[in-house]
Enzyme design. Structure first.
Site, PDB file in Angstrom:
ATOM      1  N   HIS A  61     -17.659  12.626  -0.420  1.00 20.05           N
ATOM      2  CA  HIS A  61     -16.197  12.660  -0.406  1.00 20.05           C
ATOM      3  C   HIS A  61     -15.752  12.749   1.050  1.00 20.05           C
ATOM      4  O   HIS A  61     -16.597  12.725   1.956  1.00 20.05           O
ATOM      5  CB  HIS A  61     -15.664  13.821  -1.249  1.00 20.05           C
ATOM      6  N   HIS A  63     -13.846  15.151   2.820  1.00 19.54           N
ATOM      7  CA  HIS A  63     -13.513  16.361   3.539  1.00 19.54           C
ATOM      8  C   HIS A  63     -14.254  16.359   4.876  1.00 19.54           C
ATOM      9  O   HIS A  63     -15.356  15.815   4.996  1.00 19.54           O
ATOM     10  CB  HIS A  63     -13.872  17.594   2.718  1.00 19.54           C
ATOM     11  N   ASP A  65     -16.000  18.322   6.702  1.00 16.21           N
ATOM     12  CA  ASP A  65     -17.369  18.811   6.919  1.00 16.21           C
ATOM     13  C   ASP A  65     -18.423  17.840   6.387  1.00 16.21           C
ATOM     14  O   ASP A  65     -19.622  18.068   6.585  1.00 16.21           O
ATOM     15  CB  ASP A  65     -17.568  20.203   6.302  1.00 16.21           C
ATOM     16  N   HIS A  66     -17.984  16.746   5.767  1.00 15.59           N
ATOM     17  CA  HIS A  66     -18.923  15.748   5.259  1.00 15.59           C
ATOM     18  C   HIS A  66     -18.849  14.415   5.996  1.00 15.59           C
ATOM     19  O   HIS A  66     -19.703  13.553   5.780  1.00 15.59           O
ATOM     20  CB  HIS A  66     -18.680  15.507   3.766  1.00 15.59           C
ATOM     21  N   HIS A 138     -14.628  18.116  -8.072  1.00 10.15           N
ATOM     22  CA  HIS A 138     -14.183  18.840  -6.890  1.00 10.15           C
ATOM     23  C   HIS A 138     -12.659  18.732  -6.807  1.00 10.15           C
ATOM     24  O   HIS A 138     -12.014  18.148  -7.688  1.00 10.15           O
ATOM     25  CB  HIS A 138     -14.870  18.240  -5.658  1.00 10.15           C
ATOM     26  N   ASP A 206     -20.253  20.280  -3.392  1.00  9.66           N
ATOM     27  CA  ASP A 206     -18.809  20.356  -3.587  1.00  9.66           C
ATOM     28  C   ASP A 206     -18.391  19.978  -4.999  1.00  9.66           C
ATOM     29  O   ASP A 206     -17.741  18.955  -5.242  1.00  9.66           O
ATOM     30  CB  ASP A 206     -18.088  19.470  -2.573  1.00  9.66           C
ATOM     31  N   HIS A 265     -25.310  23.678   1.510  1.00 10.00           N
ATOM     32  CA  HIS A 265     -23.855  23.730   1.631  1.00 10.00           C
ATOM     33  C   HIS A 265     -23.342  25.151   1.446  1.00 10.00           C
ATOM     34  O   HIS A 265     -22.523  25.445   0.582  1.00 10.00           O
ATOM     35  CB  HIS A 265     -23.210  22.775   0.613  1.00 10.00           C
TER      36      HIS A 265
END
Length: 303
Positions: A61, A63, A65-66, A138, A206, A265
């Site tokens: 996805h 976000h 942090d990814h 998520h 997530d 994670h």
């Protein structure tokens, strides 16, 4: 042999000893990166690997942090004189998101090829890999991935002789090639036995626990799931933010019947994930609180 390495195990923000989320798989000279959090290219260097030969980057996805490590990764690939196209895969919106990030990496010496996922489940084949994306639960659209290396049947010499298949074609048929020669068509199934068990890794972060994770992880040699929180009292927070606790991840692994679970994670507040393992292992004994750089070589079963 399938190389699997968790380059980063952090969620939300990097820590001095924990990079953000990224997983690398390597097989037969091909490399797949899943997620590209901040610090991914540093984690690659720490592992002794180069970003240049990465063939596909899959995103769960969008976000930060990814995906926040992508511009630097693309620039590193370009500086390494990469010229081959790079395939990017992720939920709908991938092209828009990546092109926005490329404001700071506008000129690359290689082409970006986009594969946007729009269905609940989609399967893609790539040079010996089968990649299956499946939707999870998520706060935004998010996918888990199963990576499978398929394995053909064993070569059957007696079958090849009985069918009078020319000896010079045996090797090519064994490698899966269909051949037309002398007005006849020769196919691999004419010389191969039943397909054998391959190698499979399922990865998902997530999300809340879902049936899609369980069904897609069945038959996996390794399951990698987020264990965002280890503190039992943070279950309500996990539900609110659409994440999983370590205990929920263990329950998913148990339901899927996998041989091993790696947790990843982690919340920045979860400084020592291993301190909760005793209780987690009561649910699923073969659970590992993975740290950055944890790696394994998966091999085909001996037959």
């Amino acid at each position: 042999m399938l190389d699997v390495s968790l380059l980063g195990t952090g969620g939300m923000m990097p820590l001095p000893y924990r990079w953000l989320t990224a997983l690398m798989l390597r097989y037969n000279g091909k490399s797949i990166l899943i997620d590209c959090g901040e610090g991914t290219q540093i984690a690659l260097r720490e592992k002794g690997w180069s970003p240049k030969p990465v063939d596909i980057i899959c995103f769960t996805h969008y976000h930060a942090d990814h995906i926040s490590g992508l511009p630097g990764m693309l620039l590193a690939m370009g500086n390494a004189e990469r010229r081959e196209p790079l395939r990017l895969m992720g939920p709908k919106g991938l092209t828009r998101v990546v092109n926005a990030l490329r404001v700071i990496a506008p000129e690359l010496p290689f082409e970006l090829q986009f594969q946007e996922i729009g269905q609940e489940e989609e399967t893609f084949s790539f040079d010996g890999f089968q990649i299956k994306a499946f939707k999870v639960s998520h706060s935004v659209v998010c996918y888990g991935y199963s990576m499978t290396v398929e394995r053909g049947g064993r070569f059957d010499r007696e079958r090849a002789l009985a069918r009078q298949i020319p000896l010079k074609l045996w090797s090519r048929l064994q490698k899966g090639e269909t051949i037309e020669e002398g007005g006849l068509t020769y196919t691999p199934d004419m010389v191969l036995g039943e397909p054998r068990k391959g190698l499979k890794v399922t990865y998902c972060t997530d999300t809340r626990p879902t049936g899609s994770i369980v069904s897609n992880a069945e038959g996996a040699d390794l399951l990698i799931l987020e264990g965002m929180y280890g503190e039992p009292e943070k279950l309500a927070k996990a539900k609110e933010n659409r994440h999983m606790t370590m205990y929920e991840a263990a329950s998913v692994a148990k339901a899927a019947g996998v041989p091993e679970l790696w947790l990843t994670h982690y919340s920045p507040s979860l400084l020592r994930p291993e301190q909760y393992l005793n209780d987690v292992k009561k649910i699923f004994p073969n659970t590992v609180a993975a740290r950055d750089g944890r790696s394994v070589e998966l091999n085909f079963d001996e037959e």
